[in-house]
Enzyme design. Structure first.
Site, PDB file in Angstrom:
ATOM      1  N   CYS A  86     -43.983  55.851  70.563  1.00  0.00           N
ATOM      2  CA  CYS A  86     -42.658  56.376  70.925  1.00  0.00           C
ATOM      3  C   CYS A  86     -42.516  56.472  72.443  1.00  0.00           C
ATOM      4  CB  CYS A  86     -42.419  57.705  70.215  1.00  0.00           C
ATOM      5  SG  CYS A  86     -40.687  58.169  70.199  1.00  0.00           S
ATOM      6  N   HIS A 202     -43.975  56.966  64.404  1.00  0.00           N
ATOM      7  CA  HIS A 202     -45.029  57.954  64.661  1.00  0.00           C
ATOM      8  C   HIS A 202     -46.068  57.969  63.536  1.00  0.00           C
ATOM      9  CE1 HIS A 202     -43.324  60.237  68.092  1.00  0.00           C
ATOM     10  NE2 HIS A 202     -42.165  59.831  67.609  1.00  0.00           N
ATOM     11  N   GLU A 204     -48.884  59.363  63.532  1.00  0.00           N
ATOM     12  CA  GLU A 204     -49.566  60.667  63.472  1.00  0.00           C
ATOM     13  C   GLU A 204     -48.773  61.677  62.640  1.00  0.00           C
ATOM     14  OE1 GLU A 204     -47.797  59.626  65.909  1.00  0.00           O
ATOM     15  OE2 GLU A 204     -46.701  61.244  66.871  1.00  0.00           O
TER      16      GLU A 204
END
Lengths: 241, 98
Positions: A86, A202, A204
Site C-alpha cells: 500500500c 494488504h 497482513e
C-alpha cells in the site's frame, strides 16, 4: 530475519510485525526511518502501509527521502528482498525503485474492502506458494491506488512478466473487477530483477483464522520459502520471467 | 525573491479530481464548461540566489520532489512580487518552452 520499516504515519507496521513474528514465528524487528544502514542479517524488508508524512504533496513523496530509503535502495541493489504494501508500494514508486505512479482512485473515494487478486506470476520470491491457489482474497484500503504508467512501461512490465497481481473476480476474470481504475487492473508489480514487490492490497490483514481469511499467508510463506532456499543454495533471486 | 511553482497532471493522464469538480460545477448550473483539471500551486521564498541560480535550483526541486514527472508537468515563475514577475520560465517534460 524480517525488518519492518517505521515511518512517521505508518499504521500497518505493527500488523506486519505481528503476522511475521507471532503468527509465522519469524525473527522480526522494526527499523526506524532515521536508520542509515540495514544490517546484513535482514533478508526481507517490509515497507508497511499507512500515511507516511501525512501523505503530504503526494503519497510516499516525502518518505522517499527518509535516510532509511537510501539504505533500502542499497539493500535491494545487493539482492535483498523488499516488499512494499500500500503506502509502501507508493513509496517504492516515488523512489523509482519500481516504475509508474499512483493517481487518485477513479471514483475519488477511499476504498476499504476485500478484493480478489489473480496471481499472474508464481515464479517469484513473493508468490512461489501461490501455484495451488491462483486467486487470493485480500483487502485493499487506499485513496490513491490507481496505478499509472506510460504505454511503453506497461509493455515492458508485460514483456518481462513483472505484473504479479491483477484485480479480478473470484473466478479470476478481469472484466468489471477494477476497483480503482488501475491500468491493466494492476494491483502489484515487481522490478526486473524480481527482488522488489509493490502491492496495494494488504496481506497482513488477511493472515489469521480468527480474522476469517488467511490468503495473505501465501505471500509471507512464499518469502519464508525464498529465505530458506537462499540459506540452502545462496540463490536469493527468482528472476522475473 | 519569490517563486511560484505550478504542478499539473500531464495531458492524457486521467484527473479524477478535475472530473469531480467539473461535475460539481455543472450541477451548480454553470454552463459552457468543457474540461477541469486540478493542480497545485507551491510558493517558495528564496534568498541569496541569483536569478540564474534560482532557476536551476527550482528546476532541481521540481524534478526531485515537487513534481512526479511520470504523471505531472510543472512550470514556475520567479518574481519579487506576484504582480511584478521578472522572469517566467516554463518547463514541460524537461524542455524549456518559453
Amino acid at each position: 530475519m524480517f525488518g519492518v520499516v517505521v515511518f512517521p504515519g505508518s499504521n500497518c507496521d505493527h500488523d506486519c510485525y505481528h503476522v511475521l513474528k507471532h503468527v509465522l514465528g519469524q525473527p522480526t524487528h522494526f527499523i526506524w526511518h532515521q536508520e542509515e544502514s540495514i544490517d546484513p542479517s535482514f533478508k526481507v524488508i517490509v515497507l508497511p502501509g499507512g500515511f507516511s508524512y501525512g501523505d503530504y504533496l503526494r503519497t510516499g513523496a516525502i518518505a522517499r527521502f527518509s535516510p532509511v530509503m537510501k539504505a533500502v535502495a542499497r539493500f535491494a541493489q545487493n539482492g535483498g528482498i523488499v516488499i512494499g504494501i500500500c503506502n509502501g508500494f507508493q513509496i517504492l514508486l516515488e523512489a523509482r525503485l519500481l516504475p509508474g505512479a499512483m493517481l487518485r482512485n477513479r471514483g475519488l473515494r477511499f476504498i476499504c474492502r476485500d478484493v480478489y487478486l489473480r496471481v499472474e506470476n508464481t515464479d517469484t520470491v513473493f508468490t512461489n506458494q501461490c501455484a495451488s491457489k491462483r486467486v487470493l482474497k485480500i483487502p485493499i484500503a487506499h485513496g490513491e491506488g490507481n496505478y499509472f504508467a506510460p504505454p511503453h512501461v506497461i509493455k515492458e512490465l508485460k514483456d518481462n512478466n513483472q505484473i504479479v497481481f491483477r484485480y479480478s473476480g473470484p473466478d479470476g476474470t478481469l472484466d468489471d473487477y477494477n476497483p480503482n481504475g488501475s491500468v491493466e487492473n494492476i494491483a502489484g508489480i515487481i522490478n526486473k530483477e524480481g527482488n522488489i514487490l509493490g502491492m496495494m492490497p494488504h496481506p497482513e490483514r488477511a493472515s489469521e483464522e480468527i480474522l476469517g481469511n488467511t490468503d495473505g499467508l501465501y505471500i509471507f510463506k512464499s518469502l519464508i520459502k525464498a529465505i530458506e532456499l537462499h540459506s540452502n543454495t545462496g540463490a536469493v533471486r527468482s528472476v522475473a520471467r | 525573491m519569490k517563486a511560484k511553482v505550478y504542478v499539473t497532471l500531464k495531458k492524457g493522464v486521467l484527473d479524477p479530481q478535475g472530473k469531480a469538480v467539473q461535475s460539481g460545477l455543472v450541477h451548480l448550473g454553470f454552463k459552457g464548461i468543457k474540461d477541469v483539471r486540478v493542480g497545485k500551486l507551491i510558493e517558495i521564498e528564496l534568498e541569496g540566489l541569483s536569478l540564474e541560480e534560482a532557476q536551476r535550483s527550482l528546476k532541481d526541486m521540481c524534478e526531485s520532489l515537487l513534481a512526479n514527472t511520470v504523471i505531472e508537468d510543472y512550470h514556475f515563475e520567479i518574481g519579487d512580487a506576484p504582480e511584478k514577475v521578472t522572469e517566467r520560465c516554463i518547463l514541460s517534460e524537461g524542455k524549456v518552452i518559453a
